[in-house]
Design a protein around this motif. Sequence first.
Motif, PDB file in Angstrom:
ATOM      1  N   PRO A  80       0.830  -1.210   0.000  1.00 39.95           N
ATOM      2  CA  PRO A  80       0.000   0.000   0.000  1.00 39.95           C
ATOM      3  C   PRO A  80       0.863   1.259   0.000  1.00 39.95           C
ATOM      4  O   PRO A  80       1.967   1.274   0.543  1.00 39.95           O
ATOM      5  CB  PRO A  80      -0.801  -0.123   1.307  1.00 39.95           C
ATOM      6  CG  PRO A  80      -0.762  -1.574   1.648  1.00 39.95           C
ATOM      7  CD  PRO A  80       0.559  -2.086   1.162  1.00 39.95           C
ATOM      8  N   ILE A  81       0.364   2.298  -0.619  1.00 40.30           N
ATOM      9  CA  ILE A  81       1.102   3.562  -0.683  1.00 40.30           C
ATOM     10  C   ILE A  81       0.844   4.334   0.608  1.00 40.30           C
ATOM     11  O   ILE A  81      -0.308   4.563   0.990  1.00 40.30           O
ATOM     12  CB  ILE A  81       0.665   4.394  -1.901  1.00 40.30           C
ATOM     13  CG1 ILE A  81       0.929   3.602  -3.187  1.00 40.30           C
ATOM     14  CG2 ILE A  81       1.407   5.726  -1.937  1.00 40.30           C
ATOM     15  CD1 ILE A  81       0.451   4.303  -4.442  1.00 40.30           C
ATOM     16  N   SER A  82       1.904   4.751   1.274  1.00 37.83           N
ATOM     17  CA  SER A  82       1.782   5.476   2.536  1.00 37.83           C
ATOM     18  C   SER A  82       1.312   6.905   2.289  1.00 37.83           C
ATOM     19  O   SER A  82       1.388   7.419   1.165  1.00 37.83           O
ATOM     20  CB  SER A  82       3.133   5.498   3.263  1.00 37.83           C
ATOM     21  OG  SER A  82       4.066   6.290   2.540  1.00 37.83           O
ATOM     22  N   TRP A  86       2.019   9.366  -0.900  1.00 38.39           N
ATOM     23  CA  TRP A  86       0.948  10.030  -1.646  1.00 38.39           C
ATOM     24  C   TRP A  86       1.255  11.520  -1.787  1.00 38.39           C
ATOM     25  O   TRP A  86       1.055  12.117  -2.858  1.00 38.39           O
ATOM     26  CB  TRP A  86      -0.397   9.844  -0.950  1.00 38.39           C
ATOM     27  CG  TRP A  86      -1.111   8.563  -1.293  1.00 38.39           C
ATOM     28  CD1 TRP A  86      -1.450   7.553  -0.442  1.00 38.39           C
ATOM     29  CD2 TRP A  86      -1.591   8.167  -2.586  1.00 38.39           C
ATOM     30  NE1 TRP A  86      -2.096   6.552  -1.110  1.00 38.39           N
ATOM     31  CE2 TRP A  86      -2.202   6.892  -2.429  1.00 38.39           C
ATOM     32  CE3 TRP A  86      -1.555   8.746  -3.841  1.00 38.39           C
ATOM     33  CZ2 TRP A  86      -2.779   6.207  -3.494  1.00 38.39           C
ATOM     34  CZ3 TRP A  86      -2.127   8.058  -4.919  1.00 38.39           C
ATOM     35  CH2 TRP A  86      -2.732   6.818  -4.739  1.00 38.39           C
ATOM     36  N   ALA A  87       1.727  12.134  -0.696  1.00 37.82           N
ATOM     37  CA  ALA A  87       2.071  13.559  -0.736  1.00 37.82           C
ATOM     38  C   ALA A  87       3.221  13.812  -1.711  1.00 37.82           C
ATOM     39  O   ALA A  87       3.198  14.790  -2.475  1.00 37.82           O
ATOM     40  CB  ALA A  87       2.436  14.044   0.665  1.00 37.82           C
ATOM     41  N   LEU A  88       4.223  12.926  -1.683  1.00 37.46           N
ATOM     42  CA  LEU A  88       5.345  13.068  -2.610  1.00 37.46           C
ATOM     43  C   LEU A  88       4.892  12.882  -4.057  1.00 37.46           C
ATOM     44  O   LEU A  88       5.328  13.610  -4.955  1.00 37.46           O
ATOM     45  CB  LEU A  88       6.440  12.062  -2.258  1.00 37.46           C
ATOM     46  CG  LEU A  88       7.229  12.346  -0.979  1.00 37.46           C
ATOM     47  CD1 LEU A  88       8.114  11.153  -0.618  1.00 37.46           C
ATOM     48  CD2 LEU A  88       8.075  13.598  -1.147  1.00 37.46           C
ATOM     49  N   LEU A  89       4.022  11.900  -4.286  1.00 37.49           N
ATOM     50  CA  LEU A  89       3.493  11.684  -5.631  1.00 37.49           C
ATOM     51  C   LEU A  89       2.787  12.937  -6.156  1.00 37.49           C
ATOM     52  O   LEU A  89       2.992  13.346  -7.305  1.00 37.49           O
ATOM     53  CB  LEU A  89       2.507  10.513  -5.617  1.00 37.49           C
ATOM     54  CG  LEU A  89       3.063   9.102  -5.764  1.00 37.49           C
ATOM     55  CD1 LEU A  89       1.983   8.080  -5.465  1.00 37.49           C
ATOM     56  CD2 LEU A  89       3.600   8.894  -7.165  1.00 37.49           C
ATOM     57  N   ALA A  90       1.963  13.526  -5.304  1.00 31.70           N
ATOM     58  CA  ALA A  90       1.228  14.723  -5.716  1.00 31.70           C
ATOM     59  C   ALA A  90       2.180  15.879  -6.012  1.00 31.70           C
ATOM     60  O   ALA A  90       2.067  16.557  -7.045  1.00 31.70           O
ATOM     61  CB  ALA A  90       0.229  15.116  -4.631  1.00 31.70           C
ATOM     62  N   GLY A  91       3.141  16.093  -5.102  1.00 28.91           N
ATOM     63  CA  GLY A  91       4.081  17.190  -5.305  1.00 28.91           C
ATOM     64  C   GLY A  91       4.937  17.002  -6.541  1.00 28.91           C
ATOM     65  O   GLY A  91       5.147  17.946  -7.322  1.00 28.91           O
ATOM     66  N   ALA A 189      14.145  13.428  -7.209  1.00 31.78           N
ATOM     67  CA  ALA A 189      13.328  13.203  -6.018  1.00 31.78           C
ATOM     68  C   ALA A 189      12.450  11.971  -6.159  1.00 31.78           C
ATOM     69  O   ALA A 189      12.149  11.293  -5.174  1.00 31.78           O
ATOM     70  CB  ALA A 189      12.464  14.435  -5.735  1.00 31.78           C
ATOM     71  N   GLY A 190      12.047  11.664  -7.396  1.00 35.72           N
ATOM     72  CA  GLY A 190      11.150  10.542  -7.598  1.00 35.72           C
ATOM     73  C   GLY A 190      11.827   9.190  -7.578  1.00 35.72           C
ATOM     74  O   GLY A 190      11.152   8.162  -7.424  1.00 35.72           O
ATOM     75  N   SER A 191      13.153   9.163  -7.719  1.00 35.94           N
ATOM     76  CA  SER A 191      13.845   7.875  -7.799  1.00 35.94           C
ATOM     77  C   SER A 191      13.619   7.028  -6.550  1.00 35.94           C
ATOM     78  O   SER A 191      13.482   5.809  -6.636  1.00 35.94           O
ATOM     79  CB  SER A 191      15.346   8.101  -8.031  1.00 35.94           C
ATOM     80  OG  SER A 191      15.910   8.849  -6.953  1.00 35.94           O
ATOM     81  N   ARG A 196       9.676   2.369  -3.889  1.00 35.44           N
ATOM     82  CA  ARG A 196       8.682   1.921  -2.909  1.00 35.44           C
ATOM     83  C   ARG A 196       7.330   1.605  -3.536  1.00 35.44           C
ATOM     84  O   ARG A 196       6.634   0.695  -3.092  1.00 35.44           O
ATOM     85  CB  ARG A 196       8.503   2.988  -1.812  1.00 35.44           C
ATOM     86  CG  ARG A 196       9.749   3.206  -0.966  1.00 35.44           C
ATOM     87  CD  ARG A 196       9.444   4.064   0.247  1.00 35.44           C
ATOM     88  NE  ARG A 196       9.090   5.440  -0.084  1.00 35.44           N
ATOM     89  CZ  ARG A 196       9.959   6.432  -0.200  1.00 35.44           C
ATOM     90  NH1 ARG A 196      11.253   6.203  -0.027  1.00 35.44           N
ATOM     91  NH2 ARG A 196       9.557   7.661  -0.486  1.00 35.44           N
ATOM     92  N   VAL A 197       6.925   2.360  -4.567  1.00 33.71           N
ATOM     93  CA  VAL A 197       5.572   2.196  -5.108  1.00 33.71           C
ATOM     94  C   VAL A 197       5.551   1.553  -6.495  1.00 33.71           C
ATOM     95  O   VAL A 197       4.485   1.119  -6.947  1.00 33.71           O
ATOM     96  CB  VAL A 197       4.828   3.548  -5.151  1.00 33.71           C
ATOM     97  CG1 VAL A 197       4.835   4.204  -3.788  1.00 33.71           C
ATOM     98  CG2 VAL A 197       5.395   4.477  -6.207  1.00 33.71           C
ATOM     99  N   GLY A 198       6.693   1.473  -7.175  1.00 33.31           N
ATOM    100  CA  GLY A 198       6.735   0.892  -8.511  1.00 33.31           C
ATOM    101  C   GLY A 198       6.607   1.947  -9.596  1.00 33.31           C
ATOM    102  O   GLY A 198       5.950   2.974  -9.413  1.00 33.31           O
TER     103      GLY A 198
END
Length: 315
Positions: A80-82, A86-91, A189-191, A196-198
């Motif tokens: 599951p995505i923490s 989720w906040a990092l994905l959005a940013g 930053a996304g690396s 963690r999420v794929g």
Amino acid sequence: MPSSPASAAAPKQTVSGWWLLGIAMALVAVLSSSVRPILIKLSYGLGAEPVTLLALRMVFSLPFFLAAALWSRRDAARTPISARDWALLAGLGVVGHYAASFLDFLGLQYVSAGVGRLLLFLYPTVVVLLSWAFLRKRIGPREIGALLLTYAGVAMVVSRGLAGANADLPLGAALVFGSAVCYAVYLVAGSQVIRRVGSVRFTAYATMVACFACIAQFAAVRPLSALDLPLEVYGLAFAMAALCTVLPIFLTAEALRRIGANHVALLGALGPVSAIGLGWLGLEEVLTGVQVLGAVLVLAGVMLVTVGRPAARPR
């Protein structure tokens, strides 16, 4: 992208066939991405402007990324995505896809398609600088030489504008370079989040955030009458979404899995070259001799800083 069960069950394909298919995917991704600035410039010629055109591109892209997000959830064993991720994905979606795309669209009002693609291709050098500044990765003599070579080439490319032949070229170059910086931030930053999420979930969710941001921007600053555009603009926007956004993103991901980051980077050098050629053929764009030499230096510098670096193992 993970291979399908069918392909896993029938590994009869030769290694050379696997490799050649990866090469073909990378080439198609590069060429399809190179068409995007041409389509943007054509849309501007038909009366479109950046905010509306970007919103249309993202409206047409959203269903594809929504489908990818739903497809990625088929595996019940996925972690599951923490809330933090989720906040990092959005940013990162806002920075790496919304801001990067918007700055690119703005910059292409002032620079040619070829020059815009060339400046956007600077993002690997920015990745090196950001990794040095924030991840404490050492910059060696090779990287220093590559940076000097690359930015000397950039100075030559924008020299025409500084000389007054195109007074808006420095502004356009700064906007497109800002797009390259945003994309580099997204990669650096996304690396860690990708691990963690794929990669598929990360790409799908981050791009969906960008789609909603672009649509919200249009709703906030443009009236609905801004959508009163020629039908050709809608066709160009759909082509930008399907052929120049969704297709290269997923083809590049699969090419990385098959042939590695170094070879994908090498083939990526064809992007600015093909964009310059397409601009010359379709938009009658020209570069001066000095700018052509600058373009060669930029390509050489970027290749020096990317090719031969250790390839990240794709998920």
